[in-house]
Design a protein around this motif. Structure first.
Motif, PDB file in Angstrom:
ATOM      1  N   GLU A 194     -21.014 -57.373  25.612  1.00  0.00           N
ATOM      2  CA  GLU A 194     -22.799 -57.228  25.543  1.00  0.00           C
ATOM      3  C   GLU A 194     -22.814 -55.606  25.019  1.00  0.00           C
ATOM      4  OE1 GLU A 194     -24.954 -58.564  28.623  1.00  0.00           O
ATOM      5  OE2 GLU A 194     -24.104 -60.527  28.612  1.00  0.00           O
ATOM      6  N   ASP A 195     -22.129 -55.023  25.584  1.00  0.00           N
ATOM      7  CA  ASP A 195     -22.218 -53.273  25.342  1.00  0.00           C
ATOM      8  C   ASP A 195     -21.327 -52.788  24.174  1.00  0.00           C
ATOM      9  OD1 ASP A 195     -20.157 -53.547  26.551  1.00  0.00           O
ATOM     10  OD2 ASP A 195     -20.520 -52.003  28.002  1.00  0.00           O
ATOM     11  N   SER A 196     -20.942 -53.553  23.135  1.00  0.00           N
ATOM     12  CA  SER A 196     -20.150 -53.379  22.254  1.00  0.00           C
ATOM     13  C   SER A 196     -20.437 -52.083  21.226  1.00  0.00           C
ATOM     14  CB  SER A 196     -19.663 -54.654  21.208  1.00  0.00           C
ATOM     15  OG  SER A 196     -18.994 -54.156  20.108  1.00  0.00           O
ATOM     16  N   THR A 197     -19.487 -51.069  21.045  1.00  0.00           N
ATOM     17  CA  THR A 197     -19.746 -50.132  20.345  1.00  0.00           C
ATOM     18  C   THR A 197     -19.227 -50.194  18.916  1.00  0.00           C
ATOM     19  OG1 THR A 197     -17.862 -48.893  21.199  1.00  0.00           O
ATOM     20  CG2 THR A 197     -20.066 -48.486  22.461  1.00  0.00           C
ATOM     21  N   LEU A 198     -18.675 -51.328  18.514  1.00  0.00           N
ATOM     22  CA  LEU A 198     -18.211 -51.359  17.078  1.00  0.00           C
ATOM     23  C   LEU A 198     -19.143 -51.297  16.088  1.00  0.00           C
ATOM     24  CD1 LEU A 198     -15.341 -52.169  15.875  1.00  0.00           C
ATOM     25  CD2 LEU A 198     -15.995 -54.558  15.976  1.00  0.00           C
ATOM     26  N   ASP A 199     -18.783 -50.384  15.287  1.00  0.00           N
ATOM     27  CA  ASP A 199     -19.926 -49.994  14.231  1.00  0.00           C
ATOM     28  C   ASP A 199     -19.377 -50.486  12.821  1.00  0.00           C
ATOM     29  OD1 ASP A 199     -21.801 -48.881  12.337  1.00  0.00           O
ATOM     30  OD2 ASP A 199     -22.135 -47.234  13.409  1.00  0.00           O
ATOM     31  N   LEU A 200     -19.780 -51.647  12.314  1.00  0.00           N
ATOM     32  CA  LEU A 200     -19.332 -52.138  10.923  1.00  0.00           C
ATOM     33  C   LEU A 200     -19.602 -50.985  10.080  1.00  0.00           C
ATOM     34  CD1 LEU A 200     -19.734 -55.821  11.343  1.00  0.00           C
ATOM     35  CD2 LEU A 200     -17.645 -54.522  11.972  1.00  0.00           C
ATOM     36  N   MET A 201     -20.612 -50.469  10.087  1.00  0.00           N
ATOM     37  CA  MET A 201     -21.064 -49.439   9.059  1.00  0.00           C
ATOM     38  C   MET A 201     -19.979 -48.323   8.731  1.00  0.00           C
ATOM     39  SD  MET A 201     -23.559 -50.925   7.373  1.00  0.00           S
ATOM     40  CE  MET A 201     -24.084 -49.520   6.344  1.00  0.00           C
ATOM     41  N   VAL A 202     -19.239 -48.002   9.787  1.00  0.00           N
ATOM     42  CA  VAL A 202     -18.186 -47.057   9.787  1.00  0.00           C
ATOM     43  C   VAL A 202     -16.918 -47.676   9.765  1.00  0.00           C
ATOM     44  CG1 VAL A 202     -16.953 -45.332  11.152  1.00  0.00           C
ATOM     45  CG2 VAL A 202     -19.463 -45.498  11.383  1.00  0.00           C
ATOM     46  N   VAL A 203     -16.574 -48.953  10.052  1.00  0.00           N
ATOM     47  CA  VAL A 203     -15.360 -49.461   9.827  1.00  0.00           C
ATOM     48  C   VAL A 203     -15.124 -49.881   8.522  1.00  0.00           C
ATOM     49  CG1 VAL A 203     -14.194 -51.612  10.737  1.00  0.00           C
ATOM     50  CG2 VAL A 203     -15.160 -50.230  12.587  1.00  0.00           C
ATOM     51  N   GLY A 204     -16.133 -50.315   7.849  1.00  0.00           N
ATOM     52  CA  GLY A 204     -16.021 -50.847   6.376  1.00  0.00           C
ATOM     53  C   GLY A 204     -15.431 -49.673   5.508  1.00  0.00           C
ATOM     54  N   PRO A 205     -16.236 -48.536   5.408  1.00  0.00           N
ATOM     55  CA  PRO A 205     -15.724 -47.626   4.581  1.00  0.00           C
ATOM     56  C   PRO A 205     -14.323 -47.062   5.066  1.00  0.00           C
ATOM     57  CG  PRO A 205     -18.177 -47.223   4.966  1.00  0.00           C
ATOM     58  CD  PRO A 205     -17.567 -48.299   5.964  1.00  0.00           C
ATOM     59  N   LEU A 206     -14.109 -46.778   6.402  1.00  0.00           N
ATOM     60  CA  LEU A 206     -12.739 -46.357   6.824  1.00  0.00           C
ATOM     61  C   LEU A 206     -11.653 -47.308   6.342  1.00  0.00           C
ATOM     62  CD1 LEU A 206     -13.228 -45.441  10.340  1.00  0.00           C
ATOM     63  CD2 LEU A 206     -12.243 -43.732   8.935  1.00  0.00           C
ATOM     64  N   SER A 207     -11.754 -48.484   6.385  1.00  0.00           N
ATOM     65  CA  SER A 207     -10.898 -49.568   6.054  1.00  0.00           C
ATOM     66  C   SER A 207     -10.594 -49.525   4.374  1.00  0.00           C
ATOM     67  CB  SER A 207     -11.287 -50.816   6.327  1.00  0.00           C
ATOM     68  OG  SER A 207     -11.443 -51.287   7.769  1.00  0.00           O
ATOM     69  N   LEU A 208     -11.284 -49.343   3.662  1.00  0.00           N
ATOM     70  CA  LEU A 208     -11.244 -49.424   2.541  1.00  0.00           C
ATOM     71  C   LEU A 208     -10.582 -47.978   1.916  1.00  0.00           C
ATOM     72  CD1 LEU A 208     -14.809 -50.714   0.881  1.00  0.00           C
ATOM     73  CD2 LEU A 208     -12.582 -51.977   1.060  1.00  0.00           C
ATOM     74  N   GLY A 209     -11.029 -46.937   2.680  1.00  0.00           N
ATOM     75  CA  GLY A 209     -10.514 -45.557   2.190  1.00  0.00           C
ATOM     76  C   GLY A 209      -9.219 -45.681   2.565  1.00  0.00           C
ATOM     77  N   ALA A 210      -8.499 -46.306   3.658  1.00  0.00           N
ATOM     78  CA  ALA A 210      -7.274 -46.261   4.473  1.00  0.00           C
ATOM     79  C   ALA A 210      -6.388 -47.190   3.662  1.00  0.00           C
ATOM     80  CB  ALA A 210      -7.462 -46.959   5.641  1.00  0.00           C
ATOM     81  N   LEU A 211      -7.007 -48.294   2.752  1.00  0.00           N
ATOM     82  CA  LEU A 211      -6.059 -49.043   1.923  1.00  0.00           C
ATOM     83  C   LEU A 211      -5.801 -48.377   0.925  1.00  0.00           C
ATOM     84  CD1 LEU A 211      -7.548 -52.506   2.467  1.00  0.00           C
ATOM     85  CD2 LEU A 211      -5.453 -51.760   3.212  1.00  0.00           C
ATOM     86  N   LEU A 212      -6.938 -47.630   0.193  1.00  0.00           N
ATOM     87  CA  LEU A 212      -6.745 -46.812  -1.088  1.00  0.00           C
ATOM     88  C   LEU A 212      -5.681 -45.641  -0.694  1.00  0.00           C
ATOM     89  CD1 LEU A 212      -7.350 -46.146  -3.929  1.00  0.00           C
ATOM     90  CD2 LEU A 212      -9.340 -44.759  -2.896  1.00  0.00           C
ATOM     91  N   GLY A 213      -6.071 -44.823   0.358  1.00  0.00           N
ATOM     92  CA  GLY A 213      -5.113 -43.819   0.750  1.00  0.00           C
ATOM     93  C   GLY A 213      -3.608 -44.243   1.021  1.00  0.00           C
TER      94      GLY A 213
END
Length: 265
Positions: free
Chosen positions: A68-87
């Motif tokens: 219920e108190d999740s801190t998962l922020d998809l607005m951060v995770v999305g760009p991070l994941s795309l950048g990591a795959l490119l990198g």
């Protein structure tokens, strides 16, 4: 259950607990264990160790998502994941063009500074700081750049993305809070580990007899780690653990640099 299977499951649980606590997949511990204790060659150790990394990442992320108190922020995770795959693609192409000794020498300094700062008295607050968060666009751009950097250095230096993502996010976007940083790092590992496992599976070098038990243990250990880090004060403990891991990694790189220097001499 054989003694070896039990040992692997227990090791997987402990490594995943530590990984979920500080935001890394655990390959830093799993690969040496598989290489030295179970006598796998290094490439097979990396491939099999990814079973633990994937299990830790997916179990941690799902557990975080369901809280219920999740801190998962998809607005951060999305760009991070795309950048990591490119990198990651960029890193593989650059891996033969860089001077390994100089690159690792730079990272010794960077990891030492990051580790010492994370071990300092003033840690990043566990929860987001009101008014400290950047705009959505700025936050996305910073996250993407961090992802590219993490994805690039992983194949260049043989380190997990979390060792780059966690300190980079904490220093570049401290307003996110320590819990969100840890959750984002593990969510990115879901993407990178899945892709890596797919590639290694094609080569047929994953040892399922070792990877299976260690992954099963990791599933349970990661759940325990996520629930533990949400307890009062435990986010700061995770930061201290991460600081110690960064210093140990810096020491390993320093040893590699010294060996390479002797070899050149």
């Amino acid at each position: 259950m054989t003694s070896r299977t039990l040992l692997l499951a227990l090791a997987g649980a402990v490594i995943a607990f530590i990984g979920a606590l500080c935001g890394i997949g655990g390959g830093l511990f799993a690969v040496p264990m598989l290489h030295y204790m179970f006598k796998l060659d290094l490439r097979a150790s990396v491939a099999t160790g990814l079973c633990l990394v994937g299990a830790t990442a997916y179990s941690s992320t799902l557990t975080e998502w369901l809280r219920e108190d999740s801190t998962l922020d998809l607005m951060v995770v999305g760009p991070l994941s795309l950048g990591a795959l490119l990198g990651a693609q960029l890193g593989f192409r650059l891996s033969k063009a860089f001077d390994e000794r100089r690159l690792k020498g730079v990272f010794v300094v960077v990891l030492l500074i990051a580790g010492l700062r994370m071990l300092g008295r003033d840690g990043v607050p566990s929860m987001p700081v009101a008014g400290a968060a950047a705009s959505v666009v700025e936050q996305g751009l910073v996250a993407a750049l961090i992802g590219v950097g993490a994805g690039t250095v992983a194949p260049l230096l043989g380190i997990g993305g979390g060792l780059v993502v966690v300190p980079a996010l904490m220093f570049a976007m401290p307003g996110l809070g320590g819990l969100a940083v840890r959750a984002a790092s593990l969510a990115v590992a879901c993407v990178t580990s899945a892709r890596s496992l797919q590639l290694y599976r094609r080569e047929g070098i994953i040892r399922a007899s070792l990877g299976g038990p260690i992954a099963l243990g990791a599933l349970a250990g990661a759940v325990a780690g996520v629930h533990t880090v949400h307890l009062p004060g435990m986010s700061q403990v995770g930061q201290r653990v991460m600081g110690a891991i960064l210093l140990l990694t810096a020491a390993r790189f320093a040893r590699d640099v010294a060996r390479l220097r002797r070899g050149l001499g």
